[in-house]
Design an enzyme around this catalytic site. Structure first.
Site, PDB file in Angstrom:
ATOM      1  N   HIS A 186       0.809  -1.217   0.000  1.00  0.00           N
ATOM      2  CA  HIS A 186       0.000   0.000   0.000  1.00  0.00           C
ATOM      3  C   HIS A 186       0.837   1.260   0.000  1.00  0.00           C
ATOM      4  O   HIS A 186       0.409   2.286  -0.509  1.00  0.00           O
ATOM      5  CB  HIS A 186      -1.006  -0.023   1.147  1.00  0.00           C
ATOM      6  CG  HIS A 186      -2.151  -0.909   0.805  1.00  0.00           C
ATOM      7  ND1 HIS A 186      -2.240  -2.196   1.238  1.00  0.00           N
ATOM      8  CD2 HIS A 186      -3.177  -0.710  -0.036  1.00  0.00           C
ATOM      9  CE1 HIS A 186      -3.298  -2.750   0.702  1.00  0.00           C
ATOM     10  NE2 HIS A 186      -3.896  -1.875  -0.066  1.00  0.00           N
ATOM     11  N   CYS A 486      -5.376  -3.786 -13.796  1.00  0.00           N
ATOM     12  CA  CYS A 486      -5.506  -2.641 -12.888  1.00  0.00           C
ATOM     13  C   CYS A 486      -4.549  -2.781 -11.701  1.00  0.00           C
ATOM     14  O   CYS A 486      -4.582  -1.973 -10.786  1.00  0.00           O
ATOM     15  CB  CYS A 486      -6.939  -2.480 -12.405  1.00  0.00           C
ATOM     16  SG  CYS A 486      -7.490  -3.835 -11.367  1.00  0.00           S
TER      17      CYS A 486
HETATM   18  C1  PEP Z   1      -4.543  -6.102  -7.178  1.00  0.00           C
HETATM   19  O1  PEP Z   1      -4.537  -6.981  -6.308  1.00  0.00           O
HETATM   20  O2  PEP Z   1      -3.752  -6.080  -8.135  1.00  0.00           O
HETATM   21  C2  PEP Z   1      -5.495  -4.974  -7.082  1.00  0.00           C
HETATM   22  C3  PEP Z   1      -5.608  -4.103  -8.063  1.00  0.00           C
HETATM   23  O3  PEP Z   1      -6.209  -4.849  -5.933  1.00  0.00           O
HETATM   24  P1  PEP Z   1      -5.591  -4.275  -4.542  1.00  0.00           P
HETATM   25  O4  PEP Z   1      -4.220  -3.776  -4.813  1.00  0.00           O
HETATM   26  O5  PEP Z   1      -6.509  -3.203  -4.078  1.00  0.00           O
HETATM   27  O6  PEP Z   1      -5.635  -5.502  -3.682  1.00  0.00           O
END
Ligand code: PEP
Ligand code: MG
Length: 556
Positions: A186, A486
């Site tokens: 994150h 994404c």
């Molecule tokens: C992913 O896991 O690549 C994603 C886009 O979701 P997050 O990063 O919010 O888990």
């Protein structure tokens, strides 16, 4: 003297500024006895710390104004409460150190407040904050939590959780450096969302002294501690030249021979929309709705509040795609009212769609809110579920969307290897796929995305991950449907070309990365991207894959 450290660069750009550390929780001061003749000095130290903290809170209140000023002034009054100070004095007189006296006196007061009815119990967190500030000052350690600074700074933290980031003032953070975390943590995602340079997985970062000037290169992962004037000038001019080159390429995402690859933004709420528009995003490929749920981990936001947030994002892209992801709680994003507290391995437990299927009321409210938010808008929104494992999951989600009367395109995220392996079967239930390469890497390599020590395996250039991307894209092509990316893989300009070559149909990323990806894509033909993709898949490691793709794309 200038020294160089190296971590993993995860968000482009250069940041030069003084270091501020994210304070860790204040430790309990040791309960050691002091001689009687030191009591007076300790009492003086305690009083000085209380006064300084109170004055600081008042000064911050004056700067902030509004509601925040009232809260900060109330905290300053708590710090100076005469009974509390008398209790601290008493404890020091019988042998406590200043920090221990403060710690214990606040604990006694806290217990009183906590049992004194709902309103006062609600002030416990404020009281804890005041105590932490005074104790940290006495111990000479950084304040816990987000640094107190009115000047811009480079933030150093062990890692950043989504809840920490809600408190950061983006106008003050020049860049991030974290000890833990990988390219998909994150900290990395937030840095890209804010458009600030960042380096993660740098274990020595915690030892850089508060106030030291550092220069962070978010592309190479280098940190120059106490950089020379020449180094600073060199980095600043390279960064300015790169920015100028980027702003020369504009318009929709496409290869040099016109193969269109829409470039979309990842957003956490309406607050991210201006940056997305400024970067020329053609829509939103991932609206992480869990950020709306972070204010209160005990209950979901009201339907009204959700309608407002969804509408604000949908309206910003009246003709473009907006893909809303339903709540992805659990594992690294726990929510008290949804996430089981006793799971031995939360990343493999009830998270994402699984927890929504266990709490159909929460899912229904989200879908109803989205349906209301989209009323009267010229294009249907798109909605997708996180952590879809198989066709049954995809069907359960599509059924829930239909039951809520939602007129939208339904999609599934591919984040679990099983979903990539059986993508065609999942596509019998939904209209599009979106590859969440962050979790897909985590589950493919059994490598926790929060653990810096395994960041090598979180590298999205790993050929095994590219194979799963290719499988998903081929399945979508065979079904005449779309398959975007994404996850953070989409924000790496070179990898974006490889993903295009693998057949991915759109790329969604933090807004700050869009100009880099647009400019790189525009330099290569689709055939070159396809050759780079084949070369990367033929490699045996992430580094080899990167080099092989680079060689193809630079015409070597
Ligand atoms: C992913 O896991 O690549 C994603 C886009 O979701 P997050 O990063 O919010 O888990
Ligand atoms: Mg995910």
């Amino acid at each position: 003297m200038e020294t160089t450290l190296r971590g993993v660069g995860v968000s482009h750009g250069v940041a030069i500024g003084e270091v501020r550390h994210m304070g860790t929780a204040v430790l309990e001061p040791p309960a050691k006895q002091i001689p009687a003749d030191e009591a007076e000095r300790e009492q003086g130290r305690a009083r000085q710390a209380v006064e300084a903290v109170a004055a600081d809170l008042v000064a911050r209140g004056n700067l902030a104004g509004g509601e925040a000023q009232h809260v900060l002034e109330a905290q300053a009054m708590m710090a100076q409460d005469p009974e509390l100070i008398a209790d601290v004095d008493r404890r020091i007189a019988v042998g406590s150190t200043a920090e221990r006296g403060v710690y214990d006196a606040f604990a006694a007061y806290r217990a009183l407040l906590a049992n004194a009815g709902e309103y006062l119990a609600g002030r416990v967190a404020d009281l804890d904050d005041v105590r932490n500030r005074i104790v940290a000052r006495l111990l000479g350690v950084p304040m816990p939590g987000v640094p107190d600074s009115d000047e811009p700074y480079v933030l150093i933290a062990r890692d950043l959780a989504p809840a920490d980031t809600a408190l950061l003032d983006p106008t003050l953070v020049l860049g991030f450096v974290t000890e833990e975390g990988g390219p998909t943590s994150h900290s990395a995602i937030l840095a890209r969302a804010l458009g600030v340079p960042a380096v993660v997985a740098l274990p020595g970062a915690g030892e850089i002294a508060e106030g030291t000037v550092v220069a962070v290169d978010g592309s190479t992962g280098e940190i120059f501690v106490e950089p020379s004037q020449e180094k600073r000038a060199e980095m600043e001019s390279a960064s300015a030249a790169r920015k100028a080159a980027l702003s020369a390429v504009t318009g929709p995402g496409a290869t040099s021979d016109g193969h269109k690859v829409p470039l979309l933004a990842n957003v956490g709420g309406p607050g991210d929309v201006p940056a997305a528009l400024e970067a020329g995003a053609e829509g939103v490929g991932l609206f992480r709705t869990e950020f709306l749920f972070l204010d209160d981990s005990k209950q979901a936001p009201s339907e009204e509040k959700q309608v407002e947030a969804y509408r604000a994002v949908l309206e910003a892209f009246p003709e473009g795609r907006v893909v809303v992801r339903v709540l992805d709680a659990g594992a690294d994003k726990p929510l008290e009212f949804l996430t089981p507290a006793d799971e031995p391995n939360p990343a493999l437990g009830v998270r994402g769609l699984r927890s929504l299927l266990d709490h159909p009321d929460v899912l229904r409210t989200q879908l109803t809110a989205l349906s209301r938010a989209a009323e009267g808008l010229p294009v249907y929104p798109e909605v997708m579920a996180p952590m879809v494992a198989d066709r049954a999951d995809a069907k359960a989600f599509a059924d829930a969307c239909r039951e809520a009367g939602l007129q939208a395109k339904f999609g599934a995220m591919v984040e679990i290897p099983s979903a990539a392996l059986r993508a065609r079967s999942i596509l019998q239930e939904v209209e599009f796929l979106s590859l969440g390469t962050n979790d897909l890497a985590q589950y493919t390599f059994a490598a926790d995305r929060q653990v810096g020590a395994v960041s090598r395996l979180q590298d999205p250039w790993q050929p095994a991950l590219l194979d799963l991307v290719a499988l998903s894209a081929e399945a979508a092509r065979a079904e005449g449907k779309s398959c975007g990316v994404c996850g953070e893989a989409a924000s790496d300009p070179l990898l974006a070309c490889v993903l295009t070559g693998l057949g991915v149909t759109s790329l969604s990323m933090g807004a700050a990365s869009i100009p880099y990806v647009r400019a790189t894509l525009a330099k290569h033909t689709l055939a070159q991207c396809e050759r780079a993709a084949s070369a990367a898949r033929a490699a045996d490691s992430a580094d080899e894959a990167r080099l092989a793709a680079q060689a193809v794309l630079s015409g070597e």
